[in-house]
Design a protein around this motif. Structure first.
Motif, PDB file in Angstrom:
ATOM      1  N   ASP A 137       0.863  -1.190   0.000  1.00  0.00           N
ATOM      2  CA  ASP A 137       0.000   0.000   0.000  1.00  0.00           C
ATOM      3  C   ASP A 137       0.897   1.237   0.000  1.00  0.00           C
ATOM      4  O   ASP A 137       0.759   2.140   0.832  1.00  0.00           O
ATOM      5  CB  ASP A 137      -0.919  -0.010   1.222  1.00  0.00           C
ATOM      6  CG  ASP A 137      -2.032   1.048   1.132  1.00  0.00           C
ATOM      7  OD1 ASP A 137      -2.306   1.527   0.014  1.00  0.00           O
ATOM      8  OD2 ASP A 137      -2.606   1.401   2.173  1.00  0.00           O
ATOM      9  N   HIS A 175     -10.464   1.346  -3.901  1.00  0.00           N
ATOM     10  CA  HIS A 175     -10.965   2.673  -3.521  1.00  0.00           C
ATOM     11  C   HIS A 175     -12.433   2.841  -3.905  1.00  0.00           C
ATOM     12  O   HIS A 175     -13.205   3.443  -3.146  1.00  0.00           O
ATOM     13  CB  HIS A 175     -10.109   3.768  -4.175  1.00  0.00           C
ATOM     14  CG  HIS A 175      -8.877   4.101  -3.411  1.00  0.00           C
ATOM     15  ND1 HIS A 175      -7.772   3.286  -3.396  1.00  0.00           N
ATOM     16  CD2 HIS A 175      -8.577   5.155  -2.605  1.00  0.00           C
ATOM     17  CE1 HIS A 175      -6.843   3.829  -2.634  1.00  0.00           C
ATOM     18  NE2 HIS A 175      -7.306   4.952  -2.141  1.00  0.00           N
ATOM     19  N   TYR A 229     -14.657   7.075  -7.625  1.00  0.00           N
ATOM     20  CA  TYR A 229     -13.471   6.410  -8.183  1.00  0.00           C
ATOM     21  C   TYR A 229     -13.782   5.630  -9.456  1.00  0.00           C
ATOM     22  O   TYR A 229     -12.891   4.996 -10.014  1.00  0.00           O
ATOM     23  CB  TYR A 229     -12.832   5.494  -7.132  1.00  0.00           C
ATOM     24  CG  TYR A 229     -12.087   6.280  -6.082  1.00  0.00           C
ATOM     25  CD1 TYR A 229     -10.770   6.690  -6.302  1.00  0.00           C
ATOM     26  CD2 TYR A 229     -12.704   6.658  -4.897  1.00  0.00           C
ATOM     27  CE1 TYR A 229     -10.093   7.440  -5.355  1.00  0.00           C
ATOM     28  CE2 TYR A 229     -12.033   7.408  -3.949  1.00  0.00           C
ATOM     29  CZ  TYR A 229     -10.728   7.797  -4.186  1.00  0.00           C
ATOM     30  OH  TYR A 229     -10.055   8.545  -3.256  1.00  0.00           O
TER      31      TYR A 229
END
Length: 268
Positions: free
Chosen positions: A178, A247, A255
């Motif tokens: 991440d 997301h 998104y």
């Protein structure tokens, strides 16, 4: 005092002087603690605190800066408080060195010993010897049932072609998992810590794609990290598609455009 603050103090066995919320915390609660013995610490919740502790240990073992784990149980993690004073002019070059060191740590297969999660979105990490199959099954097709059917059909078309798009057996580098800018702490010209990992072993380009999802490191990063692999630019939208899908599931239709943009860039 919050329940997390009280619990963290109990785990440390030290009285707490102050607790205040920290920036971020979209998916977990995070507090800055000041202890009565003068020390500072960070307390946080998460999907699997003990697994996050193992991931932080893996980062450190690879030679990447990461906060030390001061205490952990099934519900909370208490971490060393690292300096976070902002990036100086040499920070991007140091980030390149740090990420290269991290990626030099190699696993035997693709995946991680346990699954993880971003909030309610499961990150399936089951071991695999076939990288295109791992990416198709565990990072793209896993979103079926959670997003509009026409879009999933496009993802299925892309997934079927990944054996022609991705290397079958890239070196299984240790990934942060991440690696966006908010998970890198700086103190002047050096990286003081990589935080909030979602580690697994995979193609190093995954972390590099994530690092350029919401911004892009400058040329100093690439100079110290090393040259791009041939075909990296064509693979980048495939690797960026996964965090974009996550997301969308976490934060909503804002998104969708990002997801559709990466699908178009990937020719799907």
């Amino acid at each position: 005092m919050s329940g997390l603050a009280r619990h963290a103090a109990d785990l440390l066995g030290v009285p707490l002087a102050e607790a205040r919320p920290m920036a971020g915390g979209d998916l977990s609660q995070c507090l800055h603690l000041r202890l009565e013995d003068g020390r500072e610490a960070v307390a946080k919740t998460g999907p699997a605190p003990r697994e996050e502790a193992r991931m932080l240990a893996a980062l450190a073992a690879a030679g990447a800066p990461a906060p030390a784990v001061l205490a952990v149980d099934e519900t909370a993690l208490v971490l060393e408080c690292l300096p976070d004073t902002g990036a100086g002019p040499g920070a991007e070059a140091d980030l390149g060195r740090v990420v290269a060191r991290l990626h030099a740590a190699e696993g035997g297969r693709y995946g991680w010993p346990a699954d993880y999660a971003f909030g309610p979105v499961v990150i399936a990490n089951g071991w695999s010897d076939d990288w295109p199959a791992f990416w198709a099954e565990r990072r793209l097709l896993c979103h079926a049932g959670h997003l509009p059917a026409p879009l999933i059909r496009r993802i299925e078309t892309l997934a079927r072609d990944l054996e022609n798009r991705l290397p079958r057996r890239p070196r299984p580098a240790l990934l942060h998992g991440d690696l966006w800018g908010g998970n890198v702490l700086y103190a002047g010209n050096r990286v003081s810590g990589l935080i909030d990992p979602a580690c697994y072993h995979g193609h190093a380009e995954v972390d590099l794609a994530m690092l350029s999802l919401f911004g892009r490191p400058g040329p100093a990063f690439r100079e110290t990290y090393g040259a791009s692999e041939p075909g990296a630019a064509e693979r980048a939208p495939i690797y960026k598609l996964w965090p974009a899908l996550v997301h969308w599931r976490l934060f909503g239709d804002g998104y969708r455009g990002m997801v559709e943009g990466f699908l178009e860039m990937a020719g799907a």
